[in-house]
Design a protein around this motif. Structure first.
Motif, PDB file in Angstrom:
ATOM      1  N   VAL A  51     -21.909  63.021  20.986  1.00  0.00           N
ATOM      2  CA  VAL A  51     -20.738  63.018  20.125  1.00  0.00           C
ATOM      3  C   VAL A  51     -19.959  61.743  20.354  1.00  0.00           C
ATOM      4  CG1 VAL A  51     -18.855  64.190  19.310  1.00  0.00           C
ATOM      5  CG2 VAL A  51     -20.697  65.623  20.060  1.00  0.00           C
ATOM      6  N   LEU A  52     -20.310  60.780  19.499  1.00  0.00           N
ATOM      7  CA  LEU A  52     -19.737  59.392  19.777  1.00  0.00           C
ATOM      8  C   LEU A  52     -18.477  59.122  19.091  1.00  0.00           C
ATOM      9  CD1 LEU A  52     -23.248  57.550  19.277  1.00  0.00           C
ATOM     10  CD2 LEU A  52     -22.020  58.611  21.535  1.00  0.00           C
ATOM     11  N   TYR A  53     -17.623  58.289  19.637  1.00  0.00           N
ATOM     12  CA  TYR A  53     -16.205  57.854  18.968  1.00  0.00           C
ATOM     13  C   TYR A  53     -15.262  59.063  18.383  1.00  0.00           C
ATOM     14  CZ  TYR A  53     -19.158  53.919  18.550  1.00  0.00           C
ATOM     15  OH  TYR A  53     -20.343  52.637  18.673  1.00  0.00           O
ATOM     16  N   ALA A  54     -15.415  59.987  19.597  1.00  0.00           N
ATOM     17  CA  ALA A  54     -14.509  61.186  19.274  1.00  0.00           C
ATOM     18  C   ALA A  54     -13.015  61.105  19.819  1.00  0.00           C
ATOM     19  CB  ALA A  54     -14.978  62.603  19.920  1.00  0.00           C
ATOM     20  N   TYR A  55     -12.379  59.714  19.355  1.00  0.00           N
ATOM     21  CA  TYR A  55     -10.946  59.511  19.846  1.00  0.00           C
ATOM     22  C   TYR A  55      -9.779  60.247  19.041  1.00  0.00           C
ATOM     23  CZ  TYR A  55     -14.232  55.510  21.352  1.00  0.00           C
ATOM     24  OH  TYR A  55     -15.078  54.864  21.889  1.00  0.00           O
ATOM     25  N   GLY A  56      -9.889  60.628  17.958  1.00  0.00           N
ATOM     26  CA  GLY A  56      -8.885  61.118  17.054  1.00  0.00           C
ATOM     27  C   GLY A  56      -8.958  62.660  17.241  1.00  0.00           C
ATOM     28  N   PRO A  57      -8.215  63.193  16.148  1.00  0.00           N
ATOM     29  CA  PRO A  57      -8.031  64.628  16.197  1.00  0.00           C
ATOM     30  C   PRO A  57      -8.993  65.386  15.750  1.00  0.00           C
ATOM     31  CG  PRO A  57      -6.897  63.689  14.263  1.00  0.00           C
ATOM     32  CD  PRO A  57      -7.356  62.543  15.386  1.00  0.00           C
ATOM     33  N   GLU A  58     -10.176  64.641  14.867  1.00  0.00           N
ATOM     34  CA  GLU A  58     -11.225  65.591  14.487  1.00  0.00           C
ATOM     35  C   GLU A  58     -12.107  66.105  15.389  1.00  0.00           C
ATOM     36  OE1 GLU A  58     -11.321  62.126  14.657  1.00  0.00           O
ATOM     37  OE2 GLU A  58     -12.922  61.708  15.841  1.00  0.00           O
ATOM     38  N   ARG A  59     -12.827  67.158  14.770  1.00  0.00           N
ATOM     39  CA  ARG A  59     -13.592  67.976  16.038  1.00  0.00           C
ATOM     40  C   ARG A  59     -15.076  68.116  15.171  1.00  0.00           C
ATOM     41  NH1 ARG A  59     -11.318  73.344  17.381  1.00  0.00           N
ATOM     42  NH2 ARG A  59     -11.019  73.623  15.233  1.00  0.00           N
ATOM     43  N   THR A  72     -30.365  63.292  18.180  1.00  0.00           N
ATOM     44  CA  THR A  72     -29.182  63.454  17.138  1.00  0.00           C
ATOM     45  C   THR A  72     -28.005  62.813  17.758  1.00  0.00           C
ATOM     46  OG1 THR A  72     -30.315  65.510  16.114  1.00  0.00           O
ATOM     47  CG2 THR A  72     -27.970  65.114  15.661  1.00  0.00           C
ATOM     48  N   ARG A  73     -27.441  62.203  16.853  1.00  0.00           N
ATOM     49  CA  ARG A  73     -25.972  61.567  17.228  1.00  0.00           C
ATOM     50  C   ARG A  73     -25.129  61.782  15.954  1.00  0.00           C
ATOM     51  NH1 ARG A  73     -28.661  60.983  21.080  1.00  0.00           N
ATOM     52  NH2 ARG A  73     -29.247  58.987  22.429  1.00  0.00           N
ATOM     53  N   PHE A  74     -23.908  62.291  16.473  1.00  0.00           N
ATOM     54  CA  PHE A  74     -22.847  62.418  15.564  1.00  0.00           C
ATOM     55  C   PHE A  74     -21.834  61.320  15.852  1.00  0.00           C
ATOM     56  CE2 PHE A  74     -24.653  66.623  16.383  1.00  0.00           C
ATOM     57  CZ  PHE A  74     -24.766  67.040  15.250  1.00  0.00           C
ATOM     58  N   LEU A  75     -21.517  60.723  15.044  1.00  0.00           N
ATOM     59  CA  LEU A  75     -20.677  59.522  14.775  1.00  0.00           C
ATOM     60  C   LEU A  75     -19.371  60.142  14.170  1.00  0.00           C
ATOM     61  CD1 LEU A  75     -22.797  56.416  13.381  1.00  0.00           C
ATOM     62  CD2 LEU A  75     -22.269  57.318  15.958  1.00  0.00           C
ATOM     63  N   ALA A  79     -15.018  55.745  14.933  1.00  0.00           N
ATOM     64  CA  ALA A  79     -15.962  54.588  14.744  1.00  0.00           C
ATOM     65  C   ALA A  79     -15.512  53.818  13.471  1.00  0.00           C
ATOM     66  CB  ALA A  79     -17.511  55.249  14.650  1.00  0.00           C
ATOM     67  N   ALA A  80     -14.707  54.412  12.795  1.00  0.00           N
ATOM     68  CA  ALA A  80     -14.437  53.747  11.338  1.00  0.00           C
ATOM     69  C   ALA A  80     -13.525  52.464  11.698  1.00  0.00           C
ATOM     70  CB  ALA A  80     -13.432  54.667  10.456  1.00  0.00           C
ATOM     71  N   HIS A  81     -13.670  51.364  11.339  1.00  0.00           N
ATOM     72  CA  HIS A  81     -13.161  50.078  11.432  1.00  0.00           C
ATOM     73  C   HIS A  81     -12.236  49.667  10.168  1.00  0.00           C
ATOM     74  CE1 HIS A  81     -15.410  49.298  15.229  1.00  0.00           C
ATOM     75  NE2 HIS A  81     -16.316  49.632  14.198  1.00  0.00           N
TER      76      HIS A  81
END
Length: 115
Positions: A51-59, A72-75, A79-81
């Motif tokens: 579970v990559l780039y889980a910096y914000g409030p999303e789950r 399997t990778r979950f972005l 990760a958004a720029h």
């Protein structure tokens, strides 16, 4: 007999298969009771490795019966720029070996050619 969803390894002879629910804290990843993951190289590290780039409030929320395969990778949206016109990321500048000003000039020239 139904396996216990609070058990990490539902198949005791197969360490590579884990139920995710007992491994995640429910903050960034919420796993259904029988969601499982298989990985011969550390299945118990699913949340950290997959579970990559889980910096914000999303789950990441899975259903009750999901199977997730090795690799399997979950972005997550962390990760958004932001898009800022002709500016590009540092990685692209490194590949092109140009300065930001050079890249802006190239982008402007290409825009003119397309018109």
């Amino acid at each position: 007999m139904t396996p216990d969803p609070s058990t990490v390894h539902p198949l005791s002879a197969h360490e590579r298969v884990v139920f995710l629910k007992p491994l995640v804290d429910g903050t960034k990843v919420v796993a259904g009771d029988f969601t499982y993951y298989g990985d011969p190289d550390g299945a118990t590290d699913f949340a950290q490795r997959n579970v990559l780039y889980a910096y914000g409030p999303e789950r990441l929320i899975t259903g009750k019966y999901c199977g997730i395969t090795t690799g399997t990778r979950f972005l997550m949206t962390g990760a958004a720029h932001p898009s800022m016109g002709a500016l590009v990321t540092e990685h692209a500048r490194t590949i092109m070996a140009g300065s930001p000003k050079d890249i802006e000039c190239i982008a402007a020239t290409e825009d003119l050619e397309q018109q």
